[in-house]
Motif scaffolding. Structure first.
Motif, PDB file in Angstrom:
ATOM      1  N   ALA A 173      13.910 -17.474 -40.524  1.00 48.65           N
ATOM      2  CA  ALA A 173      13.795 -18.887 -40.124  1.00 48.65           C
ATOM      3  C   ALA A 173      12.740 -19.601 -40.960  1.00 48.65           C
ATOM      4  O   ALA A 173      12.934 -20.753 -41.373  1.00 48.65           O
ATOM      5  N   ALA A 174      11.621 -18.930 -41.211  1.00 45.24           N
ATOM      6  CA  ALA A 174      10.567 -19.543 -42.022  1.00 45.24           C
ATOM      7  C   ALA A 174      11.041 -19.764 -43.452  1.00 45.24           C
ATOM      8  O   ALA A 174      10.706 -20.778 -44.084  1.00 45.24           O
ATOM      9  N   SER A 175      11.855 -18.836 -43.980  1.00 49.25           N
ATOM     10  CA  SER A 175      12.387 -18.988 -45.336  1.00 49.25           C
ATOM     11  C   SER A 175      13.259 -20.233 -45.432  1.00 49.25           C
ATOM     12  O   SER A 175      13.133 -21.030 -46.371  1.00 49.25           O
ATOM     13  N   THR A 176      14.159 -20.398 -44.481  1.00 51.65           N
ATOM     14  CA  THR A 176      15.050 -21.557 -44.522  1.00 51.65           C
ATOM     15  C   THR A 176      14.276 -22.858 -44.363  1.00 51.65           C
ATOM     16  O   THR A 176      14.622 -23.869 -44.970  1.00 51.65           O
ATOM     17  N   GLN A 177      13.208 -22.828 -43.581  1.00 46.42           N
ATOM     18  CA  GLN A 177      12.378 -24.019 -43.418  1.00 46.42           C
ATOM     19  C   GLN A 177      11.673 -24.375 -44.725  1.00 46.42           C
ATOM     20  O   GLN A 177      11.578 -25.553 -45.096  1.00 46.42           O
ATOM     21  N   ARG A 178      11.185 -23.374 -45.439  1.00 48.13           N
ATOM     22  CA  ARG A 178      10.527 -23.630 -46.726  1.00 48.13           C
ATOM     23  C   ARG A 178      11.502 -24.234 -47.732  1.00 48.13           C
ATOM     24  O   ARG A 178      11.150 -25.152 -48.489  1.00 48.13           O
ATOM     25  N   ILE A 179      12.723 -23.710 -47.752  1.00 49.99           N
ATOM     26  CA  ILE A 179      13.725 -24.247 -48.670  1.00 49.99           C
ATOM     27  C   ILE A 179      14.042 -25.700 -48.323  1.00 49.99           C
ATOM     28  O   ILE A 179      14.101 -26.566 -49.207  1.00 49.99           O
ATOM     29  N   ALA A 180      14.224 -25.971 -47.048  1.00 44.37           N
ATOM     30  CA  ALA A 180      14.515 -27.343 -46.626  1.00 44.37           C
ATOM     31  C   ALA A 180      13.381 -28.287 -47.006  1.00 44.37           C
ATOM     32  O   ALA A 180      13.617 -29.412 -47.470  1.00 44.37           O
TER      33      ALA A 180
END
Length: 251
Positions: A173-180
């Protein structure tokens, strides 16, 4: 300390391991340029999102068994490829055991740190594929906000970044947030494939707005021309609610 690398073969498939449990890449011996692992096919879903002859310039961070590089080299003959790989052993093994082509005019291997390479001034790319992990399955600095921001800065206007994430990991979840955040929301997480790998996409200045029928036509053409079946992605996108009025929109 050098990474312990193993090569094994089972049922006609050659595997690259960083440990006994961790498969880093695979190649079907009779089809060395095909994409054997499901997540690598998902990473190529970007071909459904842009009109050919895109992409002309490709960057791959993390060589592994060379699956992405070989597929692009064989099936997109007008495309030039740069691969950044931190471990010089990997390039040697990919050439010895996984039939990586030796053609520096079209396929350039850079031995170095992917994050350092992205921070440098250099050419822009139409497609950036990020698939780098250590022997423990950790992406490290390749899964940070500054790295994703660097990737965005190195994309052409029509560029797309494709990142392999381990969808069942605690930090997903943190990875996808960083990408966004790095792409100002111009990002999309594709539904996970059976292996648990999940592919996230981020766009350059031009977002994506493509109809389901366009993607289906491109999938048909790719299956005919390149032998890659991307049709299974389309019902997965529909089932996951990623389409709006039969359109995939990123940005």
């Amino acid at each position: 300390m050098a990474t312990s690398i193993e090569v094994s073969e089972k049922a006609g498939v050659c595997y690259l391991h960083f440990s006994a449990e961790w498969i880093q890449g695979a190649m079907r011996v009779r089809k060395p340029d095909a994409l054997e692992l499901a997540y690598t096919r998902d990473m190529m879903a970007c071909l459904l999102l842009r009109e050919p002859p895109w992409p002309r310039e490709v960057l791959i961070v993390g060589l592994g068994a060379g699956s992405l590089a070989k597929f692009i080299y064989r099936q997109l003959p007008e495309t030039r490829i740069t691969v950044v790989e931190i471990d010089p052993q990997i390039e040697i093994i990919a050439k010895l055991h996984f039939k990586l082509p030796d053609d520096p005019q079209r396929l350039r291997i850079v031995i170095g740190d992917g994050a350092d390479y992205m921070r440098q001034r250099g050419p822009a790319f139409d497609a950036i594929f990020v698939d780098g992990f250590d022997k423990h399955g950790r992406a490290g600095i390749l899964d940070t906000l500054p790295f994703y921001q660097s990737c965005r800065a190195r994309l052409t206007a029509q560029g797309l970044m494709s990142v392999n994430l381990l969808g069942r990991s605690r930090g997903f979840a943190a990875s996808t947030q960083r990408i966004a955040e790095a792409f100002d929301g111009h990002a999309l997480v594709f539904p996970s494939c059976d292996s648990g790998n999940t592919i996230a996409f981020g766009t350059g200045a031009e977002g994506v707005d493509v109809h389901l029928t366009e993607m289906a036509e491109r999938a048909r053409q790719l299956k005919t021309d390149a032998g890659i079946d991307l049709f299974p992605l389309l019902p997965r996108l529909q089932a996951a609610g990623k389409l709006f009025q039969d359109r995939l929109i990123i940005g």
